[in-house]
Design a protein around this motif. Sequence first.
Motif, PDB file in Angstrom:
ATOM      1  N   UNK A 138       0.771  -1.292   0.177  1.00 57.04           N
ATOM      2  CA  UNK A 138       0.088  -0.100   0.017  1.00 57.04           C
ATOM      3  C   UNK A 138       0.863   1.265   0.082  1.00 57.04           C
ATOM      4  N   UNK A 139       0.344   2.255  -0.416  1.00 57.93           N
ATOM      5  CA  UNK A 139       0.716   3.674  -0.270  1.00 57.93           C
ATOM      6  C   UNK A 139       1.626   3.886   0.993  1.00 57.93           C
ATOM      7  N   UNK A 140       3.081   4.315   0.922  1.00 58.33           N
ATOM      8  CA  UNK A 140       3.741   4.493   2.029  1.00 58.33           C
ATOM      9  C   UNK A 140       4.302   3.424   2.736  1.00 58.33           C
ATOM     10  N   UNK A 141       4.197   2.176   2.529  1.00 59.79           N
ATOM     11  CA  UNK A 141       4.789   1.138   3.087  1.00 59.79           C
ATOM     12  C   UNK A 141       6.123   1.082   2.751  1.00 59.79           C
ATOM     13  N   UNK A 142       7.032   0.717   3.699  1.00 59.44           N
ATOM     14  CA  UNK A 142       8.450   0.401   3.761  1.00 59.44           C
ATOM     15  C   UNK A 142       8.672  -0.816   3.244  1.00 59.44           C
ATOM     16  N   UNK A 143       9.552  -0.938   1.971  1.00 57.00           N
ATOM     17  CA  UNK A 143       9.800  -2.367   1.606  1.00 57.00           C
ATOM     18  C   UNK A 143      10.913  -2.980   2.467  1.00 57.00           C
ATOM     19  N   UNK A 144      12.013  -1.913   2.555  1.00 57.99           N
ATOM     20  CA  UNK A 144      13.107  -2.261   3.227  1.00 57.99           C
ATOM     21  C   UNK A 144      13.500  -1.296   3.821  1.00 57.99           C
ATOM     22  N   UNK A 145      14.784  -0.970   4.683  1.00 55.72           N
ATOM     23  CA  UNK A 145      15.483   0.352   5.417  1.00 55.72           C
ATOM     24  C   UNK A 145      16.966   0.108   4.947  1.00 55.72           C
TER      25      UNK A 145
ATOM     26  N   UNK B 241      19.575   1.938   0.434  1.00 61.52           N
ATOM     27  CA  UNK B 241      18.785   3.075   0.604  1.00 61.52           C
ATOM     28  C   UNK B 241      17.487   2.295   1.209  1.00 61.52           C
ATOM     29  N   UNK B 242      16.347   3.116   1.532  1.00 61.93           N
ATOM     30  CA  UNK B 242      15.166   2.749   1.878  1.00 61.93           C
ATOM     31  C   UNK B 242      14.181   2.797   0.936  1.00 61.93           C
ATOM     32  N   UNK B 243      13.544   1.677   0.794  1.00 57.36           N
ATOM     33  CA  UNK B 243      12.417   1.717  -0.505  1.00 57.36           C
ATOM     34  C   UNK B 243      10.886   2.028   0.129  1.00 57.36           C
ATOM     35  N   UNK B 244      10.372   2.848  -0.452  1.00 57.38           N
ATOM     36  CA  UNK B 244       8.776   3.192  -0.008  1.00 57.38           C
ATOM     37  C   UNK B 244       7.892   3.084  -1.359  1.00 57.38           C
ATOM     38  N   UNK B 245       6.894   2.586  -1.199  1.00 61.47           N
ATOM     39  CA  UNK B 245       5.951   2.548  -2.035  1.00 61.47           C
ATOM     40  C   UNK B 245       5.387   3.939  -2.084  1.00 61.47           C
TER      41      UNK B 245
END
Length: 166
Positions: free
Chosen positions: A63-70, A118-122
Amino acid sequence: IAVLGVGTFALPTGILASAFSEQLKQHGFLKSWNAVADVRLFSHLNASQIATLSALLSARQVNRGDVLFRRGETADSVYFILSGEVTMDFEDGRPTLQLTDGDFFGAMALLESGVRPATAHSVGHCQLMVLAYRDFHALLQQDDALKQSIHTIIEKRLHEDESQQI
């Protein structure tokens, strides 16, 4: 007569349920196969290779704003974007990387240090396919063209980051 009557309905019902289940599996496979075939990185693969790869990938919806990894986490997979947008936020001064349909991310960490840079965000709702570390490396060992394509894309991204910083 009662047992025979139950058997008369139970046998065809079992056959129909089994056939229905098989059709659902085939539909799911075709949907997955088409999704993999639409990823630009896999455009050179033949049908057999796409089928093999489809079996290795797992679907993931975010979903919007979810962090996939940090940033700093251990890398364990690479992601392919089927639909949606993902941002990669680097904390070392590099500009944010925007990725969309058909792009992939997470490969650099698997190929280099093993640590996420990096940090990945949707950005919105995304449909992703995830390939585990072990399967990713096995795939690269089998397909030199794919390995070269991934390295070329990563180098291009790094070069674009450097030119934007200047």
